[in-house]
Design a protein around this motif. Structure first.
Motif, PDB file in Angstrom:
ATOM      1  N   TYR A 181      76.960  18.245 126.707  1.00  0.00           N
ATOM      2  CA  TYR A 181      76.502  19.130 125.640  1.00  0.00           C
ATOM      3  C   TYR A 181      77.579  20.148 125.285  1.00  0.00           C
ATOM      4  N   GLY A 225      73.283  13.394 127.901  1.00  0.00           N
ATOM      5  CA  GLY A 225      73.790  14.507 127.114  1.00  0.00           C
ATOM      6  C   GLY A 225      74.295  14.087 125.751  1.00  0.00           C
ATOM      7  N   ALA A 244      74.169  16.122 122.183  1.00  0.00           N
ATOM      8  CA  ALA A 244      75.487  16.480 121.642  1.00  0.00           C
ATOM      9  C   ALA A 244      75.688  15.872 120.259  1.00  0.00           C
ATOM     10  N   LEU A 272      66.888  22.552 124.615  1.00  0.00           N
ATOM     11  CA  LEU A 272      67.740  22.189 125.741  1.00  0.00           C
ATOM     12  C   LEU A 272      67.001  22.344 127.065  1.00  0.00           C
TER      13      LEU A 272
END
Length: 213
Positions: A84, A134, A138, A149
């Motif tokens: 991320y 992730g 992302a 998140l």
């Protein structure tokens, strides 16, 4: 163990689209969205599901069946957070395939991992599984908020830990009292076989390109 293997085999028929989009491709905008996506990704992505379930079986024979899977969870969250932040683990998808083959081979061999070895193996592969998870957040255009998140991390952590513990419990109730138990070794063979299939699938394209070039 029969129930575990049947459930795992059925996931082979999951749609590749579903495996990467638990929300049907919609963006994650709320805590609930993040939580749902976090729960859905490991369940619908059978490569992750197979590894986590087998990890729960392998953890039975370490002497620390509750602690060792937690190493995977911690490393997985770390890998996800790094991705991320823009730091990707190299060739993550290939390492995830390798994780199925390696852990499957260990369980198939009938050799038990010690606690330290299990922490290292589970943790190392956890980083790469987390990096793949992730990639979902992302890649979302505009990024995700803090609530999303947190929900995503909680969903990922809770569902995978529960899967590992449940798989170990099912294995123990099916007679897997030590690493040499045939049902445990069969589960290792199945996961290693899935890993080998995915590895062959990954190299099929480049091989065909070389042959036809």
């Amino acid at each position: 163990m029969k129930k575990l293997m049947t459930a795992a085999a059925l996931t082979l028929f999951a749609s590749p689209a579903l495996a990467h989009h638990p929300l049907g491709g919609l963006p994650m905008e709320t805590f609930a969205h993040g939580l749902l996506s976090g729960v859905g990704h490991p369940v619908l992505g059978f490569d992750h599901l197979f590894f986590v379930a087998l990890m729960g079986v392998a953890a039975l024979f370490t002497g620390n069946k509750l602690l060792t899977p937690a190493a995977y969870i911690g490393a997985m969250i770390a890998g996800c957070a790094l991705m991320y932040a823009g730091i990707a683990m190299p060739v993550a998808e290939l390492v995830i395939v390798a994780s199925l083959i390696v852990l499957g081979g260990i369980v198939l061999s009938g050799r038990a991992l010690g606690t330290t070895a299990a922490l290292l193996v589970f943790g190392a592969f956890g980083l790469f599984h987390g990096s793949a998870f992730g990639g979902t957040i992302a890649a979302q255009e505009g990024g995700v908020g803090g609530a999303v998140l947190v929900g995503y991390f909680i969903g990922l952590a809770v569902i995978q830990y529960l899967i590992a513990i449940a798989a170990g419990w099912i294995a123990s109730k099916s007679g897997a009292t030590d690493a040499t138990a045939i049902n445990a070794r069969l589960s290792g063979a199945m996961v290693a076989g899935v890993g080998a299939f995915l590895a062959l699938e990954a190299i099929e394209g480049p091989l065909l390109a070389l042959i036809t070039a």
